[in-house]
Design a protein around this motif. Sequence first.
Motif, PDB file in Angstrom:
ATOM      1  N   PRO A 187       0.812  -1.225   0.000  1.00 17.84           N
ATOM      2  CA  PRO A 187       0.000   0.000   0.000  1.00 17.84           C
ATOM      3  C   PRO A 187       0.844   1.273   0.000  1.00 17.84           C
ATOM      4  O   PRO A 187       0.322   2.376   0.007  1.00 17.84           O
ATOM      5  N   LYS A 188       2.153   1.155  -0.051  1.00 16.28           N
ATOM      6  CA  LYS A 188       3.020   2.335   0.070  1.00 16.28           C
ATOM      7  C   LYS A 188       3.268   3.049  -1.261  1.00 16.28           C
ATOM      8  O   LYS A 188       3.459   4.255  -1.299  1.00 16.28           O
ATOM      9  N   PHE A 189       3.339   2.284  -2.355  1.00 15.43           N
ATOM     10  CA  PHE A 189       3.696   2.880  -3.644  1.00 15.43           C
ATOM     11  C   PHE A 189       2.587   2.654  -4.667  1.00 15.43           C
ATOM     12  O   PHE A 189       2.077   1.538  -4.791  1.00 15.43           O
ATOM     13  N   ARG A 190       2.259   3.718  -5.391  1.00 14.35           N
ATOM     14  CA  ARG A 190       1.286   3.607  -6.470  1.00 14.35           C
ATOM     15  C   ARG A 190       1.814   4.341  -7.692  1.00 14.35           C
ATOM     16  O   ARG A 190       2.603   5.285  -7.580  1.00 14.35           O
ATOM     17  N   PHE A 191       1.350   3.932  -8.864  1.00 13.29           N
ATOM     18  CA  PHE A 191       1.705   4.695 -10.062  1.00 13.29           C
ATOM     19  C   PHE A 191       0.539   4.668 -11.030  1.00 13.29           C
ATOM     20  O   PHE A 191      -0.344   3.801 -10.946  1.00 13.29           O
ATOM     21  N   LEU A 242       3.115   6.697  -0.079  1.00 16.01           N
ATOM     22  CA  LEU A 242       2.294   6.945   1.112  1.00 16.01           C
ATOM     23  C   LEU A 242       3.161   6.749   2.353  1.00 16.01           C
ATOM     24  O   LEU A 242       3.458   5.620   2.735  1.00 16.01           O
ATOM     25  N   TYR A 243       3.570   7.860   2.932  1.00 16.40           N
ATOM     26  CA  TYR A 243       4.353   7.768   4.172  1.00 16.40           C
ATOM     27  C   TYR A 243       3.421   7.483   5.340  1.00 16.40           C
ATOM     28  O   TYR A 243       3.677   6.632   6.171  1.00 16.40           O
ATOM     29  N   SER A 244       2.323   8.232   5.362  1.00 19.93           N
ATOM     30  CA  SER A 244       1.276   8.017   6.358  1.00 19.93           C
ATOM     31  C   SER A 244      -0.003   8.622   5.783  1.00 19.93           C
ATOM     32  O   SER A 244       0.029   9.228   4.708  1.00 19.93           O
ATOM     33  N   ASP A 245      -1.126   8.489   6.488  1.00 19.90           N
ATOM     34  CA  ASP A 245      -2.354   9.106   5.987  1.00 19.90           C
ATOM     35  C   ASP A 245      -2.237  10.629   5.960  1.00 19.90           C
ATOM     36  O   ASP A 245      -2.973  11.305   5.245  1.00 19.90           O
ATOM     37  N   ALA A 246      -1.302  11.149   6.712  1.00 21.48           N
ATOM     38  CA  ALA A 246      -1.123  12.609   6.765  1.00 21.48           C
ATOM     39  C   ALA A 246      -0.184  13.112   5.677  1.00 21.48           C
ATOM     40  O   ALA A 246      -0.214  14.291   5.324  1.00 21.48           O
TER      41      ALA A 246
END
Lengths: 134, 343
Positions: free
Chosen positions: B70-74, B107-111
């Motif tokens: 869930p950390k990386f998207r493209f 995505l480091y965190s939801d913030a």
Amino acid sequence: MRGLLAFLLIFSVTLMAESWSVVYLSRGVKLQKSDIVNIYFKKMKQKEGQSIVALNLDSSNLARKAFLKQVLHSDLQTWDKYYDELYFMGIKSPVVVKSEESMLKFLLKIDRAIGYLPTSKVDKSFTELTRFKF
Amino acid sequence: MKKIICILFVLLTGLMAQEYKLGRGYEIYSNKEFYLYGGAHADINYYTQSGNNSLRLGQAGIMLFGEYTPKFRFLAEVGSDDIYVHNFNKANESTNLQLMRLYGEYLYSDAIEFKVGQFLTPIGIWNRAYIPALRWSGFTPYVAKGFFPKIIAGASLNGSLNEKRSISYSLFYHVDGEQDTNKNNVKAKEFFGGELRYNFSPLAKIAVPFGRFRSNSSQEICRFTGINTLIPFEKNEFSSEFLYKDGEWTNSEGISNNWQDIAWYIQYVQHIYKSSYLSVRYGEQRRFRSSNDVTWNDANEVLGYVYRPKTALSIKLEYRHRARTGLNFINTDEGLLSFSVLF
């Protein structure tokens, strides 16, 4: 008389409705009832630094519809529109499992997964967040 | 040769066996940590205005998107706004396909979600509802036409600011340079801005966008801000956007001039029967000079019938009346019949 019959019918259907629980297997993450909506709408992807995996039953499943309405306060049309928009931003909707049995297996297998099961199938290893009926 | 046929057969049957839902893309590959999807969208419409009729293969694109943990998207998209326009009264037009979007997200965190590449400017309602099939109207309102560049090439930060996820933000910076900006509505540099949102629910929001950029063509410095709101219900939806922009430019004699633009719209959609909806929109754009005299006032009303059997598919029949007073008087009636789908 008709009113009484209608009342009795509705009352008996209500009694027959099965109770379902929204649950997760607590492995270091503590979720709250108020997190459910945010998790299912992907507003909350992590909790305490750990990723959360939301599970859903198929859209034709009646429990899914009841969950959507009673817990997420939404409906299928709104849900589909929301995720159609997110899809083309590269974001997928929650994982869909085919049956209650699959849901149970996934919940036991995947860390930090959240889903819903008939309350009768929920044992002490799960943490229950809320209940709904259909 | 037989081997190739066998491989193709296995691949095709494999693809056919996968579940497909209209509007949700096609799963190309997926495992526990990684997924890769392909998708497409298209819009075909027939437009008529005072005897000028055209048939268009409008906004369309092919996309590839994926996620690694869930950390990386493209996401990558090739497409165009008006791919082919068949004019019945004048020469036909066509546009080359181009890279519309290409970005990666961490995505480091939801913030803190960090995005880099070429992507939609993360402000407004209309601009973010990018796919014609998901919009309630085929007529673009003024706020999404020339107020700010709809696509930026740079970086952005997005996220939620509180535990309840009710307050969220976007901040972005458009890198200067000679990018291929043919696809963009406004050619700009030194563009930065953001949006602060309050979410009543995951779907309903009120937001304040803001930004500043320098126009490539006129060297004007433009600043804008506004407010927008989206409130969907089960059977109806209300949305509105308001933007204020001021511009400042210096002529060859070194004299500074300025102007202000205001644009807004209100849109209401009502479910009427089964898959049928009625949409109504009123919008305006006004331009003031520094003396505050209105230079022109452009107003339009859109009335539409939308047939949407699925959220990913819509047929729209719309009428728009447009009237401009002040500079360059216009009074037109337009019709649009469109078929939009996302795969």
